[in-house]
Design a protein around this motif. Structure first.
Motif, PDB file in Angstrom:
ATOM      1  N   PRO A  34      -7.850   9.718   1.758  1.00 17.44           N
ATOM      2  CA  PRO A  34      -7.822  11.125   1.348  1.00 17.44           C
ATOM      3  C   PRO A  34      -8.043  11.278  -0.155  1.00 17.44           C
ATOM      4  CG  PRO A  34      -5.871  10.526   2.638  1.00 17.44           C
ATOM      5  CD  PRO A  34      -6.551   9.256   2.244  1.00 17.44           C
ATOM      6  N   ARG A  35      -8.628  12.425  -0.528  1.00 18.46           N
ATOM      7  CA  ARG A  35      -8.714  12.812  -1.931  1.00 18.46           C
ATOM      8  C   ARG A  35      -7.610  13.838  -2.207  1.00 18.46           C
ATOM      9  NH1 ARG A  35     -14.327  13.903  -4.767  1.00 18.46           N
ATOM     10  NH2 ARG A  35     -14.240  11.642  -4.478  1.00 18.46           N
ATOM     11  N   VAL A  36      -6.893  13.614  -3.310  1.00 20.26           N
ATOM     12  CA  VAL A  36      -5.730  14.447  -3.605  1.00 20.26           C
ATOM     13  C   VAL A  36      -5.884  15.083  -4.975  1.00 20.26           C
ATOM     14  CG1 VAL A  36      -4.198  13.062  -2.166  1.00 20.26           C
ATOM     15  CG2 VAL A  36      -4.464  12.494  -4.603  1.00 20.26           C
ATOM     16  N   GLU A  37      -5.091  16.120  -5.193  1.00 19.86           N
ATOM     17  CA  GLU A  37      -4.981  16.758  -6.489  1.00 19.86           C
ATOM     18  C   GLU A  37      -3.500  16.844  -6.839  1.00 19.86           C
ATOM     19  OE1 GLU A  37      -6.862  20.535  -6.317  1.00 19.86           O
ATOM     20  OE2 GLU A  37      -8.891  19.716  -6.104  1.00 19.86           O
ATOM     21  N   GLY A  38      -3.220  16.849  -8.111  1.00 20.85           N
ATOM     22  CA  GLY A  38      -1.830  16.954  -8.533  1.00 20.85           C
ATOM     23  C   GLY A  38      -1.465  15.878  -9.533  1.00 20.85           C
ATOM     24  N   ASP A  39      -0.376  16.125 -10.227  1.00 20.22           N
ATOM     25  CA  ASP A  39       0.104  15.184 -11.229  1.00 20.22           C
ATOM     26  C   ASP A  39       0.837  14.022 -10.574  1.00 20.22           C
ATOM     27  OD1 ASP A  39      -0.897  16.837 -13.198  1.00 20.22           O
ATOM     28  OD2 ASP A  39       0.974  17.959 -13.396  1.00 20.22           O
ATOM     29  N   TYR A  40       0.807  12.903 -11.257  1.00 18.96           N
ATOM     30  CA  TYR A  40       1.559  11.738 -10.799  1.00 18.96           C
ATOM     31  C   TYR A  40       1.917  10.886 -12.003  1.00 18.96           C
ATOM     32  CZ  TYR A  40      -3.074   9.611 -11.246  1.00 18.96           C
ATOM     33  OH  TYR A  40      -4.285   9.183 -11.715  1.00 18.96           O
ATOM     34  N   THR A  41       2.934  10.071 -11.841  1.00 18.74           N
ATOM     35  CA  THR A  41       3.386   9.150 -12.879  1.00 18.74           C
ATOM     36  C   THR A  41       3.495   7.765 -12.274  1.00 18.74           C
ATOM     37  OG1 THR A  41       4.637  10.904 -13.974  1.00 18.74           O
ATOM     38  CG2 THR A  41       5.165   8.630 -14.584  1.00 18.74           C
ATOM     39  N   ILE A  42       2.877   6.782 -12.920  1.00 18.99           N
ATOM     40  CA  ILE A  42       2.966   5.407 -12.443  1.00 18.99           C
ATOM     41  C   ILE A  42       4.248   4.814 -13.004  1.00 18.99           C
ATOM     42  CG2 ILE A  42       1.814   3.161 -12.370  1.00 18.99           C
ATOM     43  CD1 ILE A  42       0.385   5.428 -10.868  1.00 18.99           C
ATOM     44  N   ASP A  43       5.333   4.898 -12.206  1.00 18.09           N
ATOM     45  CA  ASP A  43       6.654   4.480 -12.680  1.00 18.09           C
ATOM     46  C   ASP A  43       7.435   3.656 -11.662  1.00 18.09           C
ATOM     47  OD1 ASP A  43       7.127   6.435 -10.837  1.00 18.09           O
ATOM     48  OD2 ASP A  43       8.203   7.796 -12.197  1.00 18.09           O
ATOM     49  N   GLY A  44       6.820   3.330 -10.522  1.00 15.47           N
ATOM     50  CA  GLY A  44       7.528   2.550  -9.521  1.00 15.47           C
ATOM     51  C   GLY A  44       8.475   3.363  -8.677  1.00 15.47           C
ATOM     52  N   VAL A  45       8.302   4.683  -8.647  1.00 19.24           N
ATOM     53  CA  VAL A  45       9.116   5.568  -7.812  1.00 19.24           C
ATOM     54  C   VAL A  45       8.179   6.445  -6.997  1.00 19.24           C
ATOM     55  CG1 VAL A  45      10.916   7.330  -7.749  1.00 19.24           C
ATOM     56  CG2 VAL A  45      10.939   5.588  -9.553  1.00 19.24           C
ATOM     57  N   LEU A  46       8.323   6.421  -5.672  1.00 17.91           N
ATOM     58  CA  LEU A  46       7.416   7.179  -4.803  1.00 17.91           C
ATOM     59  C   LEU A  46       7.959   8.587  -4.583  1.00 17.91           C
ATOM     60  CD1 LEU A  46       6.542   4.436  -2.145  1.00 17.91           C
ATOM     61  CD2 LEU A  46       5.198   5.168  -4.106  1.00 17.91           C
ATOM     62  N   ASP A  47       7.990   9.367  -5.655  1.00 18.07           N
ATOM     63  CA  ASP A  47       8.516  10.721  -5.545  1.00 18.07           C
ATOM     64  C   ASP A  47       7.455  11.784  -5.772  1.00 18.07           C
ATOM     65  OD1 ASP A  47       8.124  10.212  -8.194  1.00 18.07           O
ATOM     66  OD2 ASP A  47      10.132  10.768  -8.864  1.00 18.07           O
ATOM     67  N   GLU A  48       6.156  11.383  -5.884  1.00 15.59           N
ATOM     68  CA  GLU A  48       5.095  12.352  -6.077  1.00 15.59           C
ATOM     69  C   GLU A  48       4.572  12.856  -4.732  1.00 15.59           C
ATOM     70  OE1 GLU A  48       5.180   9.673  -9.637  1.00 15.59           O
ATOM     71  OE2 GLU A  48       4.978   9.332  -7.486  1.00 15.59           O
ATOM     72  N   ALA A  49       4.082  14.077  -4.739  1.00 14.96           N
ATOM     73  CA  ALA A  49       3.590  14.695  -3.506  1.00 14.96           C
ATOM     74  C   ALA A  49       2.324  14.015  -2.991  1.00 14.96           C
ATOM     75  CB  ALA A  49       3.324  16.179  -3.749  1.00 14.96           C
ATOM     76  N   ILE A  50       1.569  13.354  -3.874  1.00 16.94           N
ATOM     77  CA  ILE A  50       0.300  12.766  -3.435  1.00 16.94           C
ATOM     78  C   ILE A  50       0.500  11.721  -2.346  1.00 16.94           C
ATOM     79  CG2 ILE A  50      -0.829  13.205  -5.651  1.00 16.94           C
ATOM     80  CD1 ILE A  50      -0.451  10.203  -6.265  1.00 16.94           C
ATOM     81  N   TRP A  51       1.637  11.027  -2.369  1.00 11.93           N
ATOM     82  CA  TRP A  51       1.835   9.943  -1.406  1.00 11.93           C
ATOM     83  C   TRP A  51       2.087  10.463   0.004  1.00 11.93           C
ATOM     84  CZ3 TRP A  51      -0.255   6.195  -3.648  1.00 11.93           C
ATOM     85  CH2 TRP A  51      -0.033   5.898  -4.991  1.00 11.93           C
ATOM     86  N   SER A  52       2.479  11.736   0.136  1.00  9.02           N
ATOM     87  CA  SER A  52       2.748  12.284   1.462  1.00  9.02           C
ATOM     88  C   SER A  52       1.475  12.481   2.277  1.00  9.02           C
ATOM     89  CB  SER A  52       3.497  13.612   1.343  1.00  9.02           C
ATOM     90  OG  SER A  52       2.699  14.569   0.665  1.00  9.02           O
TER      91      SER A  52
END
Length: 596
Positions: A34-52
């Motif tokens: 999938p192609r996604v839009e939205g902010d994300y932070t590479i921090d080792g925590v899967l709390d961003e909406a993109i992963w859903s």
């Protein structure tokens, strides 16, 4: 590299709404990233909406040492892209997180740790792939997988982001890989890539977990990877990098009478290196007075009881980019021969089933390797030379078979060396592989050469040929090799340390793979032998060896064997019969024992 060691109090949230790849593959459908839009932070925590909304993978299969058995731990992988970056995440479960092996290390050194990663064949041609691995603390390892020559090269370094965190249920890794660091076709339509997602789980055994089974006995890896589709309109980027440099040096000499230093002149030199990804298939490199002071130092080697010159790998970025293009069965291209370049230019690329490369350099000094049948020596002349190398490879068939051509030239005021030839790799049914190469050379050494090196005077020439056959199945292996190098053959742009010989060798053996109830993982028994003589028929070496090896618990390895060898030295043939035993095991990630 982003990220550092951290401990989380709670486990990562469960992600269940993405596309599951297993059901899609079972239905015969190629899954879509999938192609996604939205902010994300590479921090080792899967709390961003993109992963859903990610394409999800379960690493359910242990492919080594057990053969396509159920994985001992759960691992979930997630893949999305945002048009400019490939985003990858892993949720690596562990019932005993206190046993996770992870250390803050240098780049490309965490291979004995726990780690996860992705393998991406962006052209889908089953010949070459990019590999990105990360340990639980975010330490990066990136490599090029060359399936044609059966090599992995970690000297390639991309610019990407990663982070890892250990939690009370295992560890989590996030990765952001810019498309500008990858090569892939520029197309407005949807693309198909091959990928693999891997986890190394080192405990009692060093288990390799994957998303798909791997057939043993096939001598290709990338040909077994599953496909994914997507990346429509993705742009690999121009990938322009310009690195200017200014170096200055001064040498002061102590006066022998007064003891005072006499101030020397300041030597200043301005330089620049440029790397430009003209297209996804074409990369240009340029270096003017390059500054290699930031290149990592060579690892020290002992030069004791060595008949032939020591090999030191290339570490300079200018020469590493696209280095696999110039690789051949005979080491006819070794860029360390360009010792002090005033300038260098290189162009590497691929088009459909064709791969090509060319580089030219002006070297302020001329390094020479003088090979013989029993030893080799080196010399460096304070004379400049111009070096040119050209390489062409044509892929054909469905089993990563290739044919290629190579031309090299080094010339100076009263010195020249030209080499040209052809080579090929043929794979049949995934088990049989045949490789060959033929090269011819013409050489003339300068009159200033030290007479102690005893090299030919005036123009001379020679040929070199190499043929190899390999067979691999699940339970049997065999190989046969023959090569011959004339006394007058020289590859001064390469690393050929021995000439004036003809060598033939054979080997075969049997492999047993352990089951779930067996203490051992693999048993191996085999024999190999060979004979080397010079081109006049004088025996140089003859050997026969039999061995038995065992892989078992605690990542243990044990090998025992017998060998019988005859070797020529100083006009006499010596018998060198021997027995050998070697053992090793690793009870923890930081404790390792070996005995030989």
């Amino acid at each position: 590299m982003l990220g550092a060691a951290a401990i989380l109090i709670s486990c990562c949230p469960s992600i269940t709404s993405g596309q599951g790849v297993g059901a899609l593959q079972r239905s015969g459908e190629t899954p879509s990233v999938p192609r996604v839009e939205g902010d994300y932070t590479i921090d080792g925590v899967l709390d961003e909406a993109i992963w859903s909304s990610a394409l999800t993978f379960d690493l359910l299969i242990e492919t080594n040492p057990r053969e396509n058995a159920p994985a001992p731990v759960r691992t979930h992988g997630y893949v999305v892209e945002d048009g400019t970056t490939l985003l990858v995440a892993f949720d690596a479960k562990d019932p005993n997180p206190e046993l996770i092996r992870a250390y803050l290390r240098d780049r490309d050194t965490a291979y004995n740790d726990d780690f996860v990663g992705i393998v991406v064949d962006t052209f889908g041609d089953e010949r070459r792939a990019f590999e990105f691995f990360v340990n639980p603390l975010g330490v990066q390892m990136d490599l090029i997988q060359d399936d044609v020559n059966g090599r992995e090269d970690d000297s390639w370094d991309a610019i990407w982001h990663s982070a890892g965190r250990i939690n009370d249920g295992g560890y989590v890794v996030e990765m952001a890989i810019p498309f500008s660091q990858l090569r892939f076709p520029r197309a407005g339509t949807e693309q198909t890539w091959s990928i693999d997602m891997l986890r190394i789980y080192p405990r009692e055994n060093r288990s390799l977990l994957s998303i798909s089974p791997r057939e043993r006995g096939r001598n290709c890896y990338l040909c077994q990877l599953p496909k994914v589709r997507g990346f429509e309109g993705a742009e690999p980027g121009k990938d322009l990098e310009v690195v200017p440099s200014l170096t200055a040096s001064r040498v002061d000499v102590r006066d022998a009478d007064t003891g005072a230093f006499e101030r020397g002149a300041v030597d200043e030199e301005l330089g620049v290196t440029v790397s430009w990804g003209i297209t996804p298939d074409l990369t240009a490199n340029l270096a003017l007075n390059p500054d290699f002071s930031q290149v990592e130092a060579d690892v020290a080697q002992l030069d004791v009881n060595n008949q032939f010159s020591l090999f030191f790998p290339e570490t300079r970025p200018f020469f590493l980019d696209g280095a696999d293009t110039f690789s051949t069965p005979i080491d006819a291209v070794f860029t360390r021969t360009v010792a002090d370049p005033d300038y260098g230019a290189k162009l590497t690329g691929r088009s459909d089933k064709q791969t090509f490369g060319v580089f030219a350099a002006e070297d302020a000094v001329t390094s020479l390797l003088f090979p013989g049948s029993l030893s080799s020596s080196n010399d460096t002349l304070e004379e400049s030379n111009q070096a040119i190398v050209g390489r062409y490879i044509r892929n054909f068939g469905s089993n990563a078979s290739t044919v290629g051509a190579l031309v090299t030239s080094r010339t100076g005021d009263d010195y020249s060396n030209e080499v040209a030839g052809v080579d090929g790799t043929f794979r049949v049914s995934g088990r049989h592989m045949l490789r060959f190469q033929y090269l011819g050379s013409e050489t003339e050494y300068p009159g200033s050469l030290d007479a102690g090196f005893e090299q030919p005077v005036g123009p001379f020439d020679g040929d070199a040929a190499k043929i190899g056959y390999d067979f691999d199945s699940r339970q049997w292996w065999a190989n046969a090799n023959w090569d011959r190098v004339d006394p007058g053959f020289r590859a001064d742009s390469g690393f050929v340390t021995q000439v004036d010989y003809e060598r033939s060798s054979v080997g075969f053996g049997r492999v047993w793979h352990g089951g779930d109830d067996d203490v051992w993982n693999r048993l191996r028994v085999g024999m190999n032998g060979g004979r080397t003589k010079d081109t006049s028929g004088q025996l140089l070496q003859r050997n026969v060896q039999a061995f038995f090896s065992f892989n078992g618990p605690l990542q243990s390895y044990f090998e025992i064997g017998l060998n019988r060898r005859e070797q020529l030295w100083d006009g006499q043939v010596y018998e060198r019969d021997g027995r050998f035993v070697y053992g090793q095991f690793r009870p923890t990630g930081s404790l390792y024992f070996s005995l030989s």
